[in-house]
Design a protein around this motif. Structure first.
Motif, PDB file in Angstrom:
ATOM      1  N   ASP A 140      51.561 -11.604  44.556  1.00 55.99           N
ATOM      2  CA  ASP A 140      51.532 -13.018  44.933  1.00 55.99           C
ATOM      3  C   ASP A 140      52.928 -13.517  45.296  1.00 55.99           C
ATOM      4  O   ASP A 140      53.108 -14.240  46.281  1.00 55.99           O
ATOM      5  CB  ASP A 140      50.956 -13.865  43.791  1.00 55.99           C
ATOM      6  CG  ASP A 140      49.457 -13.665  43.616  1.00 55.99           C
ATOM      7  OD1 ASP A 140      48.814 -13.148  44.547  1.00 55.99           O
ATOM      8  OD2 ASP A 140      48.936 -14.024  42.540  1.00 55.99           O
ATOM      9  N   LEU A 141      53.926 -13.130  44.486  1.00 57.07           N
ATOM     10  CA  LEU A 141      55.298 -13.517  44.785  1.00 57.07           C
ATOM     11  C   LEU A 141      55.739 -12.947  46.133  1.00 57.07           C
ATOM     12  O   LEU A 141      56.360 -13.639  46.949  1.00 57.07           O
ATOM     13  CB  LEU A 141      56.242 -13.022  43.684  1.00 57.07           C
ATOM     14  CG  LEU A 141      56.281 -13.826  42.389  1.00 57.07           C
ATOM     15  CD1 LEU A 141      57.064 -13.066  41.319  1.00 57.07           C
ATOM     16  CD2 LEU A 141      56.929 -15.183  42.629  1.00 57.07           C
ATOM     17  N   GLY A 142      55.415 -11.677  46.342  1.00 55.48           N
ATOM     18  CA  GLY A 142      55.781 -11.040  47.596  1.00 55.48           C
ATOM     19  C   GLY A 142      55.141 -11.724  48.793  1.00 55.48           C
ATOM     20  O   GLY A 142      55.804 -11.964  49.811  1.00 55.48           O
ATOM     21  N   LYS A 143      53.872 -12.065  48.676  1.00 50.99           N
ATOM     22  CA  LYS A 143      53.157 -12.713  49.775  1.00 50.99           C
ATOM     23  C   LYS A 143      53.843 -14.023  50.153  1.00 50.99           C
ATOM     24  O   LYS A 143      54.004 -14.339  51.334  1.00 50.99           O
ATOM     25  CB  LYS A 143      51.707 -12.975  49.371  1.00 50.99           C
ATOM     26  CG  LYS A 143      50.824 -13.480  50.499  1.00 50.99           C
ATOM     27  CD  LYS A 143      49.390 -13.670  50.016  1.00 50.99           C
ATOM     28  CE  LYS A 143      48.775 -12.358  49.566  1.00 50.99           C
ATOM     29  NZ  LYS A 143      47.343 -12.517  49.171  1.00 50.99           N
ATOM     30  N   GLY A 144      54.256 -14.787  49.144  1.00 43.36           N
ATOM     31  CA  GLY A 144      54.935 -16.046  49.404  1.00 43.36           C
ATOM     32  C   GLY A 144      56.286 -15.882  50.064  1.00 43.36           C
ATOM     33  O   GLY A 144      56.814 -16.821  50.667  1.00 43.36           O
ATOM     34  N   LEU A 145      56.850 -14.674  49.958  1.00 45.64           N
ATOM     35  CA  LEU A 145      58.169 -14.391  50.527  1.00 45.64           C
ATOM     36  C   LEU A 145      58.089 -13.533  51.782  1.00 45.64           C
ATOM     37  O   LEU A 145      59.108 -13.097  52.314  1.00 45.64           O
ATOM     38  CB  LEU A 145      59.040 -13.690  49.482  1.00 45.64           C
ATOM     39  CG  LEU A 145      59.409 -14.529  48.253  1.00 45.64           C
ATOM     40  CD1 LEU A 145      59.924 -13.629  47.126  1.00 45.64           C
ATOM     41  CD2 LEU A 145      60.455 -15.581  48.617  1.00 45.64           C
ATOM     42  N   GLY A 146      56.861 -13.271  52.234  1.00 42.55           N
ATOM     43  CA  GLY A 146      56.692 -12.483  53.448  1.00 42.55           C
ATOM     44  C   GLY A 146      56.818 -10.987  53.252  1.00 42.55           C
ATOM     45  O   GLY A 146      57.103 -10.250  54.203  1.00 42.55           O
ATOM     46  N   PHE A 147      56.568 -10.526  52.021  1.00 38.16           N
ATOM     47  CA  PHE A 147      56.646  -9.087  51.745  1.00 38.16           C
ATOM     48  C   PHE A 147      55.330  -8.626  51.137  1.00 38.16           C
ATOM     49  O   PHE A 147      54.763  -9.303  50.275  1.00 38.16           O
ATOM     50  CB  PHE A 147      57.794  -8.775  50.782  1.00 38.16           C
ATOM     51  CG  PHE A 147      57.999  -7.304  50.555  1.00 38.16           C
ATOM     52  CD1 PHE A 147      58.740  -6.555  51.449  1.00 38.16           C
ATOM     53  CD2 PHE A 147      57.429  -6.662  49.458  1.00 38.16           C
ATOM     54  CE1 PHE A 147      58.914  -5.184  51.263  1.00 38.16           C
ATOM     55  CE2 PHE A 147      57.595  -5.309  49.263  1.00 38.16           C
ATOM     56  CZ  PHE A 147      58.339  -4.562  50.167  1.00 38.16           C
ATOM     57  N   THR A 148      54.865  -7.440  51.570  1.00 38.72           N
ATOM     58  CA  THR A 148      53.578  -6.927  51.116  1.00 38.72           C
ATOM     59  C   THR A 148      53.730  -5.845  50.059  1.00 38.72           C
ATOM     60  O   THR A 148      54.258  -4.766  50.330  1.00 38.72           O
ATOM     61  CB  THR A 148      52.770  -6.348  52.298  1.00 38.72           C
ATOM     62  OG1 THR A 148      52.560  -7.381  53.260  1.00 38.72           O
ATOM     63  CG2 THR A 148      51.414  -5.837  51.817  1.00 38.72           C
TER      64      THR A 148
END
Length: 217
Positions: free
Chosen positions: A82-90
């Motif tokens: 979830d954190l990654g998604k919010g930062l543009g990382f998968t």
């Protein structure tokens, strides 16, 4: 946009550390939001320097190292995703993922640094591991990542096979551990302000503003 010089940030990191890519992304977003330029320098750290060549099952590794339950591990992966998604990382976690020794990956980054491409290679390696499950201890896989950002694949493979960067990387690792760095990410702002862990965009923005103000004073 401020009129200050770029803020130097030395980042001690491992490319199989999820909080390292999250911390970097948070820092990058903070820099973009504040309009403060960064001068980035990446430095090697191995989370698992004693890991065997064949690596370890990621879930078993985390359980053994940190004592987490399967449920805690699942929750942690969901939070990271979830954190990654919010930062543009998968983050594409799966039950068959493995953890790898990253000494060879750091040797390739050291080589790329001389070509001004260390940052690009760091980003590509984070994605190769967390998104595509690449074996970052394998020479061919690492050379493929180098080629994916436009570096010479055969040259990258030669660096890995002859081990010409090994001693230099060991020295760099030892320097940072001798400075008291025992966990990553560790960010050193302007060579003197140490911030450990992924601290969030707001915290990084505050740090950058304070340093920019000090520069302008």
């Amino acid at each position: 946009m401020t009129d200050t010089s770029p803020i130097r940030v030395d980042i001690v990191s491992d490319v199989v550390c999820p909080w390292c890519v999250i911390g970097y992304r948070q820092l990058a977003h903070a820099a973009q939001e504040t309009g403060i330029a960064l001068e980035l320098h990446w430095h090697p750290f191995e989370l698992n320097p004693q890991m065997a060549e064949e690596g370890e099952d990621l879930r078993e590794h985390i359980t053994a190292k940190y004592g987490t339950t399967a449920e805690q591990s699942r929750e942690a992966r969901e939070r990271l995703s979830d954190l990654g998604k919010g930062l543009g990382f998968t983050f594409d976690y799966s039950d068959d993922m493995r953890m790898w020794n990253t000494f060879r990956a750091h040797q390739m980054i050291d080589w790329a640094e001389e070509q001004g491409r260390a940052h690009d290679l760091e980003m590509a390696l984070f994605e190769a591991f967390f998104t595509h499950h690449a074996d970052l201890s394998d020479n061919d896989a690492l050379a493929d990542v180098a080629a994916s950002i436009g570096l010479d694949r055969s040259a990258a493979l030669a660096v890995l096979e002859n081990g010409e960067r090994a001693e230099q990387v060991r020295r760099k690792e030892q320097f940072w551990t001798s400075q008291g760095i025992s966990g990553v990410p560790a960010m050193i702002f302007e060579r003197q302000h140490l911030v450990t862990g992924a601290q969030g965009e707001a915290t990084y923005a505050s740090i950058l503003k304070q340093l920019a103000e000090m520069q302008a004073a």
